[in-house]
Write a protein that holds these residues in place. Structure first.
Motif, short mmCIF file in Angstrom:
data_model
loop_
_atom_site.label_atom_id
_atom_site.label_comp_id
_atom_site.label_asym_id
_atom_site.label_seq_id
_atom_site.Cartn_x
_atom_site.Cartn_y
_atom_site.Cartn_z
N VAL A 53 23.83 -9.44 6.56
CA VAL A 53 22.60 -8.63 6.15
C VAL A 53 22.57 -8.67 4.59
O VAL A 53 23.63 -8.22 3.97
CB VAL A 53 22.20 -7.54 7.02
CG1 VAL A 53 21.02 -6.88 6.32
CG2 VAL A 53 22.28 -7.51 8.39
N TYR A 64 27.06 -8.50 12.76
CA TYR A 64 26.02 -9.26 13.41
C TYR A 64 26.82 -10.68 13.75
O TYR A 64 27.22 -11.11 12.80
CB TYR A 64 24.65 -9.56 12.67
CG TYR A 64 23.93 -8.30 12.77
CD1 TYR A 64 23.40 -7.95 13.93
CD2 TYR A 64 23.73 -7.47 11.69
CE1 TYR A 64 22.63 -6.62 14.00
CE2 TYR A 64 22.83 -6.38 11.73
CZ TYR A 64 22.45 -5.84 12.79
OH TYR A 64 21.75 -4.71 13.03
N ARG A 65 26.45 -11.35 14.81
CA ARG A 65 27.08 -12.74 15.01
C ARG A 65 26.13 -13.15 15.95
O ARG A 65 25.50 -12.95 17.02
CB ARG A 65 28.56 -12.35 15.85
CG ARG A 65 29.48 -11.36 15.17
CD ARG A 65 30.73 -11.86 15.70
NE ARG A 65 31.76 -10.97 14.74
CZ ARG A 65 32.18 -11.43 13.62
NH1 ARG A 65 31.80 -12.62 13.13
NH2 ARG A 65 32.90 -10.56 12.87
N GLU A 77 21.13 -18.09 21.27
CA GLU A 77 21.44 -16.69 21.73
C GLU A 77 21.52 -16.44 23.28
O GLU A 77 20.65 -16.85 23.88
CB GLU A 77 20.22 -15.69 21.34
CG GLU A 77 20.57 -14.25 21.60
CD GLU A 77 21.88 -13.83 21.00
OE1 GLU A 77 22.49 -12.70 21.46
OE2 GLU A 77 22.36 -14.04 19.86
N GLN A 91 15.57 -10.17 18.59
CA GLN A 91 16.91 -10.40 17.78
C GLN A 91 17.08 -11.76 17.51
O GLN A 91 17.60 -11.81 16.12
CB GLN A 91 17.86 -10.00 19.00
CG GLN A 91 19.41 -10.10 18.81
CD GLN A 91 20.28 -10.15 20.12
OE1 GLN A 91 19.93 -10.19 21.08
NE2 GLN A 91 21.26 -9.70 19.80
N THR A 94 15.19 -12.38 14.27
CA THR A 94 16.14 -11.84 13.02
C THR A 94 17.17 -12.81 12.56
O THR A 94 17.50 -12.97 11.50
CB THR A 94 16.65 -10.14 13.34
OG1 THR A 94 15.34 -9.35 13.40
CG2 THR A 94 17.52 -9.90 12.22
N TYR A 95 17.75 -13.07 13.55
CA TYR A 95 19.14 -14.09 13.37
C TYR A 95 18.41 -15.34 12.78
O TYR A 95 19.24 -16.10 12.01
CB TYR A 95 19.47 -14.40 14.74
CG TYR A 95 20.50 -13.32 15.36
CD1 TYR A 95 20.85 -12.20 14.74
CD2 TYR A 95 21.21 -13.33 16.50
CE1 TYR A 95 21.54 -11.34 14.96
CE2 TYR A 95 21.87 -12.67 17.08
CZ TYR A 95 22.02 -11.32 16.36
OH TYR A 95 23.02 -10.40 16.86
#
Length: 123
Positions: A53, A64-65, A77, A91, A94-95
């Motif tokens: 981030v 985070y991965r 995901e 999620q 955001t990724y």
């Protein structure tokens, strides 16, 4: 191979995994099997890719991965939950933002028919 061709290969591999395993396993099992399938069709895949981030020009490694990062252009995901919720969409969005990608695939393997557990996400 363009991004849409890669996306189709990822979808096809996800369907193969679900057909073979069905629902009810842990997310990690589906991740490993999908990783294997994608490699078998010749795609470059990174598993559990670290995603830092950046906050006010400071790069933070906060754990985070990305489950699977395919051909440097698709974030995958993987879930194994009763149903996808808004937080799952948040999620992956955001990724996508953090990885500078615009195309993601959210896959919930814990469904009877995989078509009901697949969501294409575009940033």
């Amino acid at each position: 191979m363009n991004r849409e061709e890669v996306f189709k290969k990822v979808l096809d591999a996800a369907f193969r995994v679900h057909s073979e395993l069905g629902a009810g396993l842990l997310e990690s099992a589906y991740e490993e099997c999908l990783f294997y399938e994608l490699q078998q069709v010749g795609l470059k895949v990174e598993k559990q890719k670290a995603l830092p981030v950046v906050y006010k020009e400071v790069k933070l490694d906060v754990g985070y991965r990305i489950d699977l990062f395919v051909e440097n252009c698709i974030v995958v995901e993987i879930k194994s939950v009763e149903s996808l919720t808004d937080i799952h969409f948040s999620q992956i969005l955001t990724y996508l933002k953090l990885s500078d990608c615009t195309l993601g695939l959210l896959v919930n393997f814990n469904v009877r028919h995989l078509k009901d557990g697949i969501k294409r996400v575009i940033l």
